[in-house]
Scaffold this motif. Structure first.
Motif, PDB file in Angstrom:
ATOM      1  N   LEU A 138     -12.057   2.096  -4.847  1.00 17.42           N
ATOM      2  CA  LEU A 138     -11.791   2.964  -4.632  1.00 17.42           C
ATOM      3  C   LEU A 138     -12.585   3.877  -5.673  1.00 17.42           C
ATOM      4  O   LEU A 138     -13.206   4.984  -5.325  1.00 17.42           O
ATOM      5  N   GLU A 139     -12.763   2.451  -6.665  1.00 23.22           N
ATOM      6  CA  GLU A 139     -13.612   3.857  -7.840  1.00 23.22           C
ATOM      7  C   GLU A 139     -15.407   2.930  -7.554  1.00 23.22           C
ATOM      8  O   GLU A 139     -16.039   3.807  -8.407  1.00 23.22           O
ATOM      9  N   GLY A 140     -15.524   2.000  -6.518  1.00 19.70           N
ATOM     10  CA  GLY A 140     -16.632   1.869  -6.900  1.00 19.70           C
ATOM     11  C   GLY A 140     -17.532   0.200  -7.907  1.00 19.70           C
ATOM     12  O   GLY A 140     -18.933   0.439  -7.901  1.00 19.70           O
ATOM     13  N   THR A 141     -16.260   0.514  -7.865  1.00 18.92           N
ATOM     14  CA  THR A 141     -16.387  -0.646  -9.663  1.00 18.92           C
ATOM     15  C   THR A 141     -16.877  -2.062  -8.797  1.00 18.92           C
ATOM     16  O   THR A 141     -16.855  -2.934 -10.021  1.00 18.92           O
ATOM     17  N   ASN A 142     -16.579  -2.655  -8.506  1.00 19.30           N
ATOM     18  CA  ASN A 142     -16.249  -4.044  -7.333  1.00 19.30           C
ATOM     19  C   ASN A 142     -17.367  -4.779  -7.488  1.00 19.30           C
ATOM     20  O   ASN A 142     -18.464  -4.174  -7.534  1.00 19.30           O
ATOM     21  N   GLU A 143     -17.237  -6.420  -7.283  1.00 12.52           N
ATOM     22  CA  GLU A 143     -18.143  -7.106  -6.633  1.00 12.52           C
ATOM     23  C   GLU A 143     -19.081  -7.207  -5.726  1.00 12.52           C
ATOM     24  O   GLU A 143     -18.105  -6.490  -4.864  1.00 12.52           O
ATOM     25  N   ARG A 144     -19.631  -7.319  -5.573  1.00 11.08           N
ATOM     26  CA  ARG A 144     -19.795  -8.148  -4.123  1.00 11.08           C
ATOM     27  C   ARG A 144     -20.806  -8.952  -3.515  1.00 11.08           C
ATOM     28  O   ARG A 144     -21.965  -8.997  -4.493  1.00 11.08           O
ATOM     29  N   ILE A 145     -20.710 -10.729  -3.720  1.00  8.46           N
ATOM     30  CA  ILE A 145     -21.200 -11.396  -3.818  1.00  8.46           C
ATOM     31  C   ILE A 145     -21.448 -11.918  -1.983  1.00  8.46           C
ATOM     32  O   ILE A 145     -20.231 -12.033  -1.345  1.00  8.46           O
ATOM     33  N   PRO A 146     -22.553 -12.458  -2.060  1.00  7.05           N
ATOM     34  CA  PRO A 146     -22.940 -12.914  -0.651  1.00  7.05           C
ATOM     35  C   PRO A 146     -22.421 -14.268  -0.174  1.00  7.05           C
ATOM     36  O   PRO A 146     -22.402 -14.872  -1.040  1.00  7.05           O
ATOM     37  N   GLU A 177      -0.982  -9.660  -0.966  1.00  6.40           N
ATOM     38  CA  GLU A 177      -0.439  -9.004  -1.130  1.00  6.40           C
ATOM     39  C   GLU A 177      -0.695  -8.328  -2.889  1.00  6.40           C
ATOM     40  O   GLU A 177      -1.808  -7.582  -3.128  1.00  6.40           O
ATOM     41  N   ASN A 178      -1.062 -10.051  -3.462  1.00  7.76           N
ATOM     42  CA  ASN A 178      -1.374  -9.408  -4.746  1.00  7.76           C
ATOM     43  C   ASN A 178      -2.917  -9.101  -5.323  1.00  7.76           C
ATOM     44  O   ASN A 178      -2.850  -8.446  -6.175  1.00  7.76           O
ATOM     45  N   LEU A 179      -3.612 -10.035  -4.388  1.00  3.10           N
ATOM     46  CA  LEU A 179      -4.955  -9.954  -4.732  1.00  3.10           C
ATOM     47  C   LEU A 179      -5.485  -8.981  -4.813  1.00  3.10           C
ATOM     48  O   LEU A 179      -6.155  -7.577  -4.837  1.00  3.10           O
ATOM     49  N   LEU A 180      -5.150  -7.820  -3.560  1.00  2.00           N
ATOM     50  CA  LEU A 180      -5.315  -6.958  -2.738  1.00  2.00           C
ATOM     51  C   LEU A 180      -5.203  -5.712  -3.912  1.00  2.00           C
ATOM     52  O   LEU A 180      -5.360  -4.589  -4.249  1.00  2.00           O
ATOM     53  N   LYS A 181      -3.396  -5.519  -4.614  1.00  2.00           N
ATOM     54  CA  LYS A 181      -3.216  -4.472  -5.453  1.00  2.00           C
ATOM     55  C   LYS A 181      -4.168  -4.326  -6.551  1.00  2.00           C
ATOM     56  O   LYS A 181      -4.317  -3.849  -7.290  1.00  2.00           O
ATOM     57  N   GLU A 182      -4.384  -5.546  -7.138  1.00  2.81           N
ATOM     58  CA  GLU A 182      -5.690  -5.853  -8.094  1.00  2.81           C
ATOM     59  C   GLU A 182      -7.294  -4.885  -7.965  1.00  2.81           C
ATOM     60  O   GLU A 182      -6.772  -4.764  -9.253  1.00  2.81           O
ATOM     61  N   THR A 183      -7.401  -5.874  -6.697  1.00  2.06           N
ATOM     62  CA  THR A 183      -8.729  -5.051  -6.240  1.00  2.06           C
ATOM     63  C   THR A 183      -9.254  -3.945  -5.994  1.00  2.06           C
ATOM     64  O   THR A 183     -10.211  -3.118  -6.227  1.00  2.06           O
ATOM     65  N   LEU A 184      -8.416  -3.336  -5.427  1.00  2.91           N
ATOM     66  CA  LEU A 184      -8.299  -1.794  -4.286  1.00  2.91           C
ATOM     67  C   LEU A 184      -8.384  -1.301  -5.236  1.00  2.91           C
ATOM     68  O   LEU A 184      -9.304  -0.108  -5.134  1.00  2.91           O
ATOM     69  N   PRO A 185      -8.542  -0.639  -6.442  1.00  2.03           N
ATOM     70  CA  PRO A 185      -8.883   0.264  -7.246  1.00  2.03           C
ATOM     71  C   PRO A 185      -9.520  -0.269  -7.973  1.00  2.03           C
ATOM     72  O   PRO A 185     -10.394   1.817  -8.047  1.00  2.03           O
ATOM     73  N   SER A 186     -10.820  -0.501  -8.121  1.00  2.00           N
ATOM     74  CA  SER A 186     -11.677  -1.088  -7.711  1.00  2.00           C
ATOM     75  C   SER A 186     -12.494  -0.586  -6.758  1.00  2.00           C
ATOM     76  O   SER A 186     -13.795   0.214  -7.417  1.00  2.00           O
ATOM     77  N   LEU A 242       0.366  -1.139   0.191  1.00  3.17           N
ATOM     78  CA  LEU A 242      -0.198  -0.252   0.274  1.00  3.17           C
ATOM     79  C   LEU A 242       0.886   0.952  -0.576  1.00  3.17           C
ATOM     80  O   LEU A 242       0.501   2.207  -1.109  1.00  3.17           O
ATOM     81  N   HIS A 243       2.013   1.065   0.727  1.00  7.69           N
ATOM     82  CA  HIS A 243       3.025   2.540   1.243  1.00  7.69           C
ATOM     83  C   HIS A 243       3.667   2.800   0.278  1.00  7.69           C
ATOM     84  O   HIS A 243       3.692   3.625  -1.130  1.00  7.69           O
ATOM     85  N   GLU A 244       3.972   1.462  -0.900  1.00 11.62           N
ATOM     86  CA  GLU A 244       4.888   1.098  -2.196  1.00 11.62           C
ATOM     87  C   GLU A 244       4.063   2.133  -3.488  1.00 11.62           C
ATOM     88  O   GLU A 244       4.460   2.318  -4.866  1.00 11.62           O
ATOM     89  N   GLU A 245       2.761   1.106  -3.358  1.00 15.09           N
ATOM     90  CA  GLU A 245       2.529   2.192  -4.523  1.00 15.09           C
ATOM     91  C   GLU A 245       1.468   3.967  -4.290  1.00 15.09           C
ATOM     92  O   GLU A 245       0.645   4.226  -5.529  1.00 15.09           O
TER      93      GLU A 245
END
Length: 313
Positions: free
Chosen positions: A185-193, A174-183, A20-23
């Motif tokens: 923050l943009e509000g475009t991510n999935e939400r699966i119950p 680490e890698n999964l969060l790096k890939e997922t976090l932008p979506s 998170l810091h490096e990004e």
């Protein structure tokens, strides 16, 4: 720029904070557990996340308990847009979950809804699973019950123990969060119950789970040993002393004997009868008051009095 608050404690969490810091994300604070006494000399030691946060020049908050604490008010005053947790070690109260406008997310070391709880890696290895993974999820008041955002699988090799899987899954997280976090923050991510019918649990390891029951199948005992290595470590009793068992192998045998009985001593291992035809070959152990050592070193030294027919309890 979005304001992130990170919450984590052990080594597992460190690469995630570092990423998170490096990004270049704006990290307004790091919340971790208090310093704890470590080792025989009980030296007060900071958790790994605190050490990394200080190295990165980030402010650190260490509440003993979040609920109703002055530290909770301090955290709320930082006004984070998103809270990211990874093996923090405390349940977040509703008063904190409601603070960030983008919610609170958690990097959980299992493929939810499997293994909700505090010891998902230990339990997966102890259960003999060949696969586990990491889930990025929204946090809810109920433990690990929030919606799934993303997941990544990770193989558990027959030679892997819990320590090895912590390292693997930390990198996966680490890698999964790096890939997922932008979506997120943009509000475009999935939400699966989560499917509640598929839920399983992995509670924190109890002292009872550490003790070897030699009447169990040999493969189960072997998985118990690697699932508890390198911490908190499986143990058995010889005479009136506890013996930690660090590493084993599962071996087929037609030898007769009682569960827990030593059925063979070689230069490489101590072969012990289990509750079925899979014997447990102890290859690394730690007698009470001594250092961890191979079975070979042990049998050539202080363990030379152990004999075939002796019994572990």
């Amino acid at each position: 720029m979005h304001r992130l608050l990170f919450m984590g404690t052990p080594d597992f969490s460190v690469p995630i904070l570092r990423m998170l810091h490096e990004e270049g994300y704006t990290i307004v604070g790091v919340v971790t557990q208090p310093d704890r006494p470590v080792g025989r000399k009980r030296v007060l030691t900071p958790p790994p996340v605190k050490a990394e946060a200080l190295r990165l020049g980030l402010p650190v908050i260490q509440p003993e308990k979040l609920r109703g604490s002055s530290e909770l008010e301090e955290i709320k005053a930082l006004a984070p847009d998103l809270i990211v947790t990874a093996a923090f070690g405390q349940i977040l109260p509703k008063a904190l979950l409601e603070v960030p406008k983008l919610g609170c997310i958690n990097v959980h070391a299992s493929l939810l809804p499997a293994y909700r709880g505090g010891a998902p890696i230990h339990q997966a290895v102890m259960d003999g699973c060949t696969e586990t993974g990491v889930t990025i999820m929204y946090m809810a008041e109920k433990l690990d019950a929030g919606d799934i955002i993303s997941q990544a699988n990770e193989t558990i090799l027959p030679t892997d123990d819990t320590g090895m899987m912590f390292e693997k899954l930390s990198r996966t997280g680490e890698n999964l969060l790096k890939e997922t976090l932008p979506s997120i923050l943009e509000g475009t991510n999935e939400r699966i119950p989560q499917d509640e019918e598929l839920v399983t649990f992995a509670k924190n390891i109890s002292r009872e789970q550490e003790r070897i029951d030699w009447t169990r199948p040999g493969m189960d005992i072997h998985n118990q040993v690697r699932g508890l290595s390198p911490w908190p470590t499986a143990y058995t009793t010889f005479g009136d002393e506890n013996v930690k068992i660090w590493k084993t192998e599962a071996m087929q045998t037609d030898s007769e004997g009682k569960p827990g009985e030593i059925i063979e001593l070689t230069k490489e291992h101590i072969l012990v009868k289990s509750g079925d035809d899979t014997a447990v070959a102890i290859t690394e152990l730690q007698p009470s008051g001594k250092k961890r050592m191979t079975a070979s070193v042990f049998l050539n030294g202080t363990g030379s009095q152990w004999e075939k027919g002796d019994l572990f309890l």
